[in-house]
Design an enzyme around this catalytic site. Structure first.
Site, PDB file in Angstrom:
ATOM      1  CG  HIS A 123      -2.153   0.939   1.289  1.00 12.67           C
ATOM      2  ND1 HIS A 123      -1.661   2.333   1.704  1.00 12.67           N
ATOM      3  CD2 HIS A 123      -3.196   0.935   1.185  1.00 12.67           C
ATOM      4  CE1 HIS A 123      -2.934   2.748   1.794  1.00 12.67           C
ATOM      5  NE2 HIS A 123      -3.818   2.030   1.506  1.00 12.67           N
ATOM      6  CG  ASP A 200       0.713  -2.260   6.187  1.00 11.48           C
ATOM      7  OD1 ASP A 200      -0.286  -2.675   6.903  1.00 11.48           O
ATOM      8  OD2 ASP A 200       0.578  -1.806   5.315  1.00 11.48           O
ATOM      9  CD  GLN A 203      -6.674  -4.664   4.092  1.00 12.26           C
ATOM     10  OE1 GLN A 203      -7.739  -5.609   4.443  1.00 12.26           O
ATOM     11  NE2 GLN A 203      -6.745  -3.629   3.993  1.00 12.26           N
ATOM     12  CE  LYS A 226      -7.197  -0.316   6.461  1.00  9.66           C
ATOM     13  NZ  LYS A 226      -7.913   0.040   5.122  1.00  9.66           N
ATOM     14  CB  CYS A 364      -3.693   3.175  -1.661  1.00  8.86           C
ATOM     15  SG  CYS A 364      -5.103   4.462  -1.388  1.00  8.86           S
TER      16      CYS A 364
HETATM   17  N1  PLP Z   1      -1.654  -0.945   4.479  1.00 10.39           N
HETATM   18  C1  PLP Z   1      -2.545  -1.662   3.990  1.00 10.39           C
HETATM   19  C2  PLP Z   1      -2.180  -2.981   3.495  1.00 10.39           C
HETATM   20  C3  PLP Z   1      -3.747  -1.045   3.976  1.00 10.39           C
HETATM   21  O1  PLP Z   1      -4.811  -1.860   3.357  1.00 10.39           O
HETATM   22  C4  PLP Z   1      -4.320   0.392   4.457  1.00 10.39           C
HETATM   23  C5  PLP Z   1      -5.402   0.650   4.148  1.00 10.39           C
HETATM   24  O2  PLP Z   1      -6.129   0.459   2.998  1.00 10.39           O
HETATM   25  C6  PLP Z   1      -3.423   1.157   4.950  1.00 10.39           C
HETATM   26  C7  PLP Z   1      -1.971   0.384   4.987  1.00 10.39           C
HETATM   27  C8  PLP Z   1      -3.596   2.245   5.562  1.00 10.39           C
HETATM   28  O3  PLP Z   1      -4.362   2.399   6.624  1.00 10.39           O
HETATM   29  P1  PLP Z   1      -4.906   3.699   7.175  1.00 10.39           P
HETATM   30  O4  PLP Z   1      -5.799   4.368   6.143  1.00 10.39           O
HETATM   31  O5  PLP Z   1      -5.921   3.110   8.324  1.00 10.39           O
HETATM   32  O6  PLP Z   1      -3.728   4.613   7.878  1.00 10.39           O
END
Ligand code: PLP
Length: 407
Positions: A123, A200, A203, A226, A364
């Protein structure tokens, strides 16, 4: 024991809504999950019954709010299998957690010419902070590619690690491909070369059991919104020995021990990284979300969502011109796909009019789109509350979309 889906759905009143006169079928939990009603009750209780700013004041309300807030820190530490509660830092979300590490780890350890390995399936939140850090420190971001089936090219990783590598930043689960990455394998290889690993988990934590020590993660991040909790709250887990030598990310109240114009000293962990008043009610809500997940049983959730994934994949593969992006056998409940001749945005708009909430676009993750040379995909993603009947409704709606838009 399997999930009692009716009981679970009853705890998400929003799912009873109709959109455009059609029952809502929500297949966008990877973007943001709905909030379980106990989350709102926990936030309400803290707001109405005993609100006060935490940590500082010597009065009843503040003490009670502080106790609630710190109890959630302990809960998160247990949820992630951290060694100590001081390894849990509350942030705004995954994005802020990663920015914190990229900045602070970079300040502590990065030298000109150093390298950070970042996977191609990340992401943007796990790419851009490292690019910013690399620019500041004259370091370099090196990409670990994935293969067309959505699996990381683990065969290439040993060759990418050099004496200049400081960090590998990788997602536990891809938000586009659904791939569950082999984190343990990555951390073992990294640690053998003295390299640290940030995972990260945005998900992952809502879909499968996670234990940061078993994974060997040096840093692990997730977002409350999430995992059926409130927006504006996130978590950073960091190994204590690393956090201790990393400088603060932001300055302000609570992160200091003493302030004077000649010398300021910093508070101990985790407060050193929590400048200013945090999202007190949000953290209470996150506590309720974690209780909900734990009561449902993360193993049961994983089983339920894997069943939905199998069922939906089988159905989608019957459609002519279907391309599914991400076909790893180790996959979470996310399916990104395109249908030949149909633009994902058009399909998404028509599905919406039929009550089906999906996500379309680049999610993203521009490098993933670039990999497949596509502008975007349609993505469906599952949460604890989704059912086979909803997949049937989605599938019927998708067939109508194909009739309308297809050649
Ligand atoms: N990393 C991953 C794999 C994501 O799917 C997302 C959000 O869709 C993020 C990071 C960013 O998360 P946040 O917008 O809650 O900071």
């Amino acid at each position: 024991m399997s999930l009692n889906i009716k009981h679970i759905r009853d705890q998400f009143p929003i799912l009873k809504q109709q959109v455009y006169g059609k029952p809502l079928v929500y297949l966008d939990s990877a973007a943001s999950a709905h909030k379980v009603v106990d989350v709102l009750l926990a936030e309400r209780r803290l707001t109405i019954d005993y609100y006060g700013n935490i940590h500082r004041a010597a009065h009843y309300m503040a003490d009670k709010a502080t106790a609630d807030f710190e109890a959630v820190r302990t809960q998160v530490a247990e949820f992630l299998g951290a060694e100590g509660r001081e390894e849990i830092i509350f942030t705004k979300g995954t994005t802020e957690s990663i920015n914190l590490v990229a900045f602070s780890f970079g300040e502590a350890f990065a030298q000109p010419g150093d390298e950070i390995i970042v996977s191609e399936m990340e992401h943007h939140s796990n790419i851009v902070p490292w690019q910013l850090m690399a620019e500041r420190k004259q370091a370099r971001v090196v990409m670990l590619p994935f293969a067309d089936d959505g699996e990381l090219r683990m065969d290439l990783l040993p060759g990418l690690i050099t004496p200049r590598t400081k960090m590998i930043a990788v997602t536990h689960v891809s938000n586009v491909l659904g791939t569950i990455n082999p984190i343990r394998e990555i951390t073992e290889l990294a640690h053998a070369h003295g390299v640290k690993v940030l995972v990260d988990g945005a998900q992952a934590v809502q879909h499968m059991p996670v234990n940061v020590r078993e994974l060997g993660a040096d840093f692990y991040t997730f977002s409350s919104h999430k995992i059926y909790g409130p927006n504006g709250v996130g978590v950073l887990y960091g190994r204590r020995d690393l956090l201790e030598v990393m400088p603060p990310y932001q300055g302000g109240g609570e992160m200091i021990a003493e302030v004077s114009f000649t010398k300021t000293t910093f508070n101990e962990l985790p407060y050193k990284f929590e400048a200013g008043t945090p999202h007190i009610t949000g953290v209470a809500g996150l506590g309720a979300a974690l209780r909900f997940i734990t009561e449902a049983g993360i193993g049961n959730i994983a089983e339920h969502e894997q069943e939905l994934l199998r069922y939906a994949t089988e159905k989608l593969l019957t459609i002519e011109g279907m391309s599914i992006f991400g076909t790893s056998p180790r996959k979470s409940g996310v399916i990104s796909f395109n249908i030949e001749g149909i633009h994902p945005y058009d399909a998404g708009m028509l599905l919406d009019k039929m009550g089906i909430a999906v996500r379309t676009g680049h999610h993203c993750a521009d490098p993933v789109m670039e990999h497949y040379k596509i502008p975007g995909t349609i993505r469906i993603s599952f949460g604890i509350y989704n059912t086979r009947e909803e997949i049937d409704q989605f599938f019927e709606a998708l067939k109508k979309v194909i009739q309308i838009l297809g050649k």
